[in-house]
Design a protein around this motif. Structure first.
Motif, PDB file in Angstrom:
ATOM      1  N   ASN A 156      21.886   9.677  34.960  1.00 53.16           N
ATOM      2  CA  ASN A 156      22.390   9.929  36.357  1.00 53.16           C
ATOM      3  C   ASN A 156      21.459   9.364  37.562  1.00 53.16           C
ATOM      4  O   ASN A 156      20.798  10.260  38.358  1.00 53.16           O
ATOM      5  N   ARG A 157      21.126   8.220  37.490  1.00 53.43           N
ATOM      6  CA  ARG A 157      20.302   7.744  38.378  1.00 53.43           C
ATOM      7  C   ARG A 157      19.023   8.105  38.298  1.00 53.43           C
ATOM      8  O   ARG A 157      18.198   7.787  39.121  1.00 53.43           O
ATOM      9  N   SER A 158      18.495   8.615  36.994  1.00 50.28           N
ATOM     10  CA  SER A 158      17.004   8.925  36.963  1.00 50.28           C
ATOM     11  C   SER A 158      16.374   8.268  35.661  1.00 50.28           C
ATOM     12  O   SER A 158      17.175   8.337  34.788  1.00 50.28           O
ATOM     13  N   TYR A 197      17.791  -2.021  41.095  1.00 45.06           N
ATOM     14  CA  TYR A 197      19.136  -1.354  41.042  1.00 45.06           C
ATOM     15  C   TYR A 197      19.365  -0.354  41.968  1.00 45.06           C
ATOM     16  O   TYR A 197      20.227  -0.039  42.499  1.00 45.06           O
ATOM     17  N   LEU A 198      18.358   0.701  41.496  1.00 38.28           N
ATOM     18  CA  LEU A 198      18.561   2.082  42.370  1.00 38.28           C
ATOM     19  C   LEU A 198      18.281   1.721  43.756  1.00 38.28           C
ATOM     20  O   LEU A 198      19.037   2.468  44.595  1.00 38.28           O
ATOM     21  N   ALA A 199      17.626   0.819  44.381  1.00 40.10           N
ATOM     22  CA  ALA A 199      17.534   0.476  45.739  1.00 40.10           C
ATOM     23  C   ALA A 199      18.806  -0.228  46.234  1.00 40.10           C
ATOM     24  O   ALA A 199      19.234   0.210  47.501  1.00 40.10           O
ATOM     25  N   MET A 200      19.203  -1.047  45.280  1.00 42.01           N
ATOM     26  CA  MET A 200      20.583  -1.613  46.017  1.00 42.01           C
ATOM     27  C   MET A 200      21.623  -0.812  45.977  1.00 42.01           C
ATOM     28  O   MET A 200      22.752  -1.086  46.454  1.00 42.01           O
ATOM     29  N   THR A 201      21.698   0.194  45.345  1.00 41.21           N
ATOM     30  CA  THR A 201      22.897   1.113  45.256  1.00 41.21           C
ATOM     31  C   THR A 201      22.814   2.543  45.841  1.00 41.21           C
ATOM     32  O   THR A 201      23.355   3.385  45.651  1.00 41.21           O
ATOM     33  N   ARG A 202      21.516   2.598  46.641  1.00 40.05           N
ATOM     34  CA  ARG A 202      21.121   3.969  47.247  1.00 40.05           C
ATOM     35  C   ARG A 202      22.245   4.382  47.897  1.00 40.05           C
ATOM     36  O   ARG A 202      22.415   5.725  48.167  1.00 40.05           O
ATOM     37  N   GLY A 203      22.967   3.413  48.779  1.00 38.73           N
ATOM     38  CA  GLY A 203      24.040   4.208  49.627  1.00 38.73           C
ATOM     39  C   GLY A 203      25.011   4.694  48.715  1.00 38.73           C
ATOM     40  O   GLY A 203      25.547   5.506  49.448  1.00 38.73           O
ATOM     41  N   GLN A 204      25.172   4.028  47.669  1.00 39.03           N
ATOM     42  CA  GLN A 204      26.417   4.625  46.788  1.00 39.03           C
ATOM     43  C   GLN A 204      25.982   6.056  46.419  1.00 39.03           C
ATOM     44  O   GLN A 204      26.759   6.896  46.429  1.00 39.03           O
ATOM     45  N   GLU A 205      24.778   6.320  45.971  1.00 38.38           N
ATOM     46  CA  GLU A 205      24.202   7.536  45.850  1.00 38.38           C
ATOM     47  C   GLU A 205      24.206   8.641  46.830  1.00 38.38           C
ATOM     48  O   GLU A 205      24.704   9.752  46.512  1.00 38.38           O
ATOM     49  N   SER A 206      24.105   8.101  48.031  1.00 33.65           N
ATOM     50  CA  SER A 206      24.398   9.069  49.349  1.00 33.65           C
ATOM     51  C   SER A 206      25.837   9.562  49.317  1.00 33.65           C
ATOM     52  O   SER A 206      25.900  10.575  49.777  1.00 33.65           O
TER      53      SER A 206
END
Length: 241
Positions: A31-33, A165-174
């Motif tokens: 879950n992104r962690s 990867y987490l930085a690239m997809t941070r908008g998706q997480e938001s």
């Protein structure tokens, strides 16, 4: 969602020429962690290592002499990545090598073992066309410290890839967080029974509209010497018997 950041080091550039995997590094995201779980192993390839490859990763034949063969670690590797989504930078390279190693042992390919593969190299090129997309370049772009990376190493690169990867997809997480915060349409917020959702109305094209669509596609094909993405390629006439 369980994801595995994965990287390999190899004896050379092409498994088709007999090159083999000599290091695998994986880190786990749930879950992104980051969970703290990782898989890391050096592998004796049973062959020489190209000098150009040693210059990149610094791994020598002498260092690998007492390391296990791939057959000795394959069970642990498969158990770690099974059913997870793999995230790999330049995925075709690593997947090609790992599929070759698995098939040499008569085992299934990664696509039968894992839930899918995300290629962060392709993702980076789509997000920033024309800009450098190496792992080092992405670390610079997203201000991730990679100063300790003097040579390539599978585990270190997998750890850096997780941050990238987490930085690239941070908008998706938001976006997902926003969706989670909003009540679903039709959901009750006062303890009452949920309201019925309205049925979806499907409006299909009539004959006149379909005819106009076909005519437009024909015009596109005519203007492009018979080429139209939305039309099947023209059939070649049968050769004379």
């Amino acid at each position: 969602m369980r994801q595995i950041m994965l990287d390999t080091e190899t004896t050379g550039l092409d498994w088709r020429n007999g090159d083999r995997v000599i290091e695998i590094g994986c880190v786990e995201l749930l879950n992104r962690s980051l969970t703290g779980r990782h898989f890391h192993v050096y592998i004796n390839p049973g062959r020489s290592i190209d000098a150009e490859a040693v210059a990149v990763h610094g791994i020598t034949e002498e260092f690998l002499a007492d390391k296990p063969r791939f057959a000795e670690i394959v069970d642990d590797f498969e158990a770690f990545v099974r059913d997870a989504e793999l995230v790999i930078h330049n995925a075709s390279f690593d997947v090609g090598f790992l599929d070759n190693e698995l098939q040499l042992l008569g085992r299934g390919r990664l696509d039968t073992l894992c839930a899918g593969v995300i290629d962060t190299l392709r993702m980076a090129k789509e997000q920033n066309p024309g800009k450098k997309a190496s792992l080092d370049a992405l670390c610079d772009r997203y201000e991730i410290d990679n100063g300790h990376r003097e040579l390539h190493g599978a585990l270190l690169d997998a750890e850096l890839l997780a941050e990238v990867y987490l930085a690239m997809t941070r908008g998706q997480e938001s976006l997902m967080i926003g969706l989670d915060d909003e009540p679903l349409p039709g959901a009750a917020d006062d303890g009452a029974a949920p309201r019925e959702r309205a049925s979806i109305v499907v409006v299909r094209a009539d004959a006149a509209e379909l005819g106009a669509h076909e005519a437009m596609l024909a015009d596109i094909a005519k203007a492009n010497k018979g080429l139209c993405l939305w039309l099947p390629p023209a059939q070649e006439p049968p050769a004379p018997g």
